[in-house]
Design a protein around this motif. Structure first.
Motif, PDB file in Angstrom:
ATOM      1  N   UNK A   1      13.489   2.166  10.302  1.00 39.79           N
ATOM      2  CA  UNK A   1      13.092   2.659  11.629  1.00 39.79           C
ATOM      3  C   UNK A   1      12.136   3.846  11.510  1.00 39.79           C
ATOM      4  N   UNK A   2      12.431   4.761  10.593  1.00 41.96           N
ATOM      5  CA  UNK A   2      11.570   5.930  10.412  1.00 41.96           C
ATOM      6  C   UNK A   2      10.199   5.517   9.893  1.00 41.96           C
ATOM      7  N   UNK A   3      10.157   4.577   8.949  1.00 43.30           N
ATOM      8  CA  UNK A   3       8.876   4.097   8.423  1.00 43.30           C
ATOM      9  C   UNK A   3       8.039   3.456   9.525  1.00 43.30           C
TER      10      UNK A   3
ATOM     11  N   UNK B   1      23.561  -0.288   3.940  1.00 44.86           N
ATOM     12  CA  UNK B   1      22.730  -1.028   4.890  1.00 44.86           C
ATOM     13  C   UNK B   1      22.318  -0.126   6.057  1.00 44.86           C
ATOM     14  N   UNK B   2      23.214   0.744   6.511  1.00 42.42           N
ATOM     15  CA  UNK B   2      22.863   1.683   7.589  1.00 42.42           C
ATOM     16  C   UNK B   2      21.736   2.618   7.153  1.00 42.42           C
ATOM     17  N   UNK B   3      21.779   3.092   5.906  1.00 40.87           N
ATOM     18  CA  UNK B   3      20.698   3.947   5.395  1.00 40.87           C
ATOM     19  C   UNK B   3      19.386   3.167   5.348  1.00 40.87           C
ATOM     20  N   UNK B   4      19.458   1.905   4.918  1.00 44.34           N
ATOM     21  CA  UNK B   4      18.254   1.069   4.887  1.00 44.34           C
ATOM     22  C   UNK B   4      17.667   0.914   6.283  1.00 44.34           C
TER      23      UNK B   4
ATOM     24  N   UNK C   1       3.385   3.641  13.094  1.00 45.50           N
ATOM     25  CA  UNK C   1       2.848   3.556  14.464  1.00 45.50           C
ATOM     26  C   UNK C   1       2.159   4.861  14.864  1.00 45.50           C
ATOM     27  N   UNK C   2       2.716   5.976  14.435  1.00 44.27           N
ATOM     28  CA  UNK C   2       2.113   7.277  14.727  1.00 44.27           C
ATOM     29  C   UNK C   2       0.707   7.370  14.126  1.00 44.27           C
ATOM     30  N   UNK C   3       0.506   6.714  12.988  1.00 45.15           N
ATOM     31  CA  UNK C   3      -0.803   6.701  12.335  1.00 45.15           C
ATOM     32  C   UNK C   3      -1.774   5.717  13.001  1.00 45.15           C
TER      33      UNK C   3
ATOM     34  N   UNK D   1       0.852  -1.198   0.000  1.00 47.78           N
ATOM     35  CA  UNK D   1       0.000   0.000   0.000  1.00 47.78           C
ATOM     36  C   UNK D   1       0.885   1.244   0.000  1.00 47.78           C
ATOM     37  N   UNK D   2       0.852   1.966  -1.099  1.00 44.52           N
ATOM     38  CA  UNK D   2       1.736   3.110  -1.269  1.00 44.52           C
ATOM     39  C   UNK D   2       1.305   4.311  -0.429  1.00 44.52           C
ATOM     40  N   UNK D   3       0.082   4.297   0.109  1.00 45.91           N
ATOM     41  CA  UNK D   3      -0.361   5.433   0.914  1.00 45.91           C
ATOM     42  C   UNK D   3       0.099   5.328   2.366  1.00 45.91           C
ATOM     43  N   UNK D   4       0.792   4.259   2.715  1.00 48.93           N
ATOM     44  CA  UNK D   4       1.388   4.123   4.045  1.00 48.93           C
ATOM     45  C   UNK D   4       2.902   4.278   3.932  1.00 48.93           C
ATOM     46  N   UNK D   5       3.544   4.848   4.944  1.00 50.99           N
ATOM     47  CA  UNK D   5       4.997   5.034   4.892  1.00 50.99           C
ATOM     48  C   UNK D   5       5.734   3.706   4.666  1.00 50.99           C
TER      49      UNK D   5
END
Length: 134
Positions: free
Chosen positions: A98-100, A90-93, A105-107, A43-47
């Motif tokens: 983590x941000x996603x 890999x660190x960027x991934x 969760x915020x949603x 689902x592209x509308x979720x982070x």
């Protein structure tokens, strides 16, 4: 030890790595479907466009390859060649993952991460069952 493939061959090989519909993802989807769960994919509308979305349970599932997402298992080890490149990638991934997860969760959604090594050992079935029985 140097890479056995020429740079052009390595580039072609790496560009052919699938991101959707992978074998490990299919195993998880088949298991969920057999247990009566119905879901949507990517689902592209979720982070982060989660691999599996269970709207009824307000839950998402990320099916992660151990290498690509930096899991702390033997499959998650970095290659010795071009080490700095892979470490940065890999660190960027991991930071993006983590941000996603935080954003989802915020949603108000619950997040499950299933790792490749869990799928091959069968642990994920028990974990998913326990998660939805809560």
């Amino acid at each position: 030890m140097s890479d056995r493939l020429k740079p052009e061959q390595r580039r072609k090989l790496m560009s052919s790595v699938k991101t959707k519909g992978t074998n490990i993802e299919l195993i998880v989807r088949k298991h969920l479907f057999s247990k009566g769960f119905r879901f949507r994919l990517n689902k592209r509308d979720l982070p982060g466009a989660p691999d599996i979305v269970l709207k009824k349970y307000r839950s998402v599932i990320f099916v992660n390859g151990c290498f690509w997402h930096g899991h702390s298992c033997p499959k998650g080890l970095l290659p010795k060649t071009n080490y700095n490149f892979w470490k940065d990638k890999i660190e960027k991934n991991k930071k993006r993952d983590q941000q996603n997860i935080l954003d989802i969760r915020y949603l108000g959604w619950r997040v499950i991460t299933v790792w490749e090594c869990e799928i091959k050992s069968g642990i994920f079935k028990r974990n998913l069952t326990n998660f939805f029985e809560q």
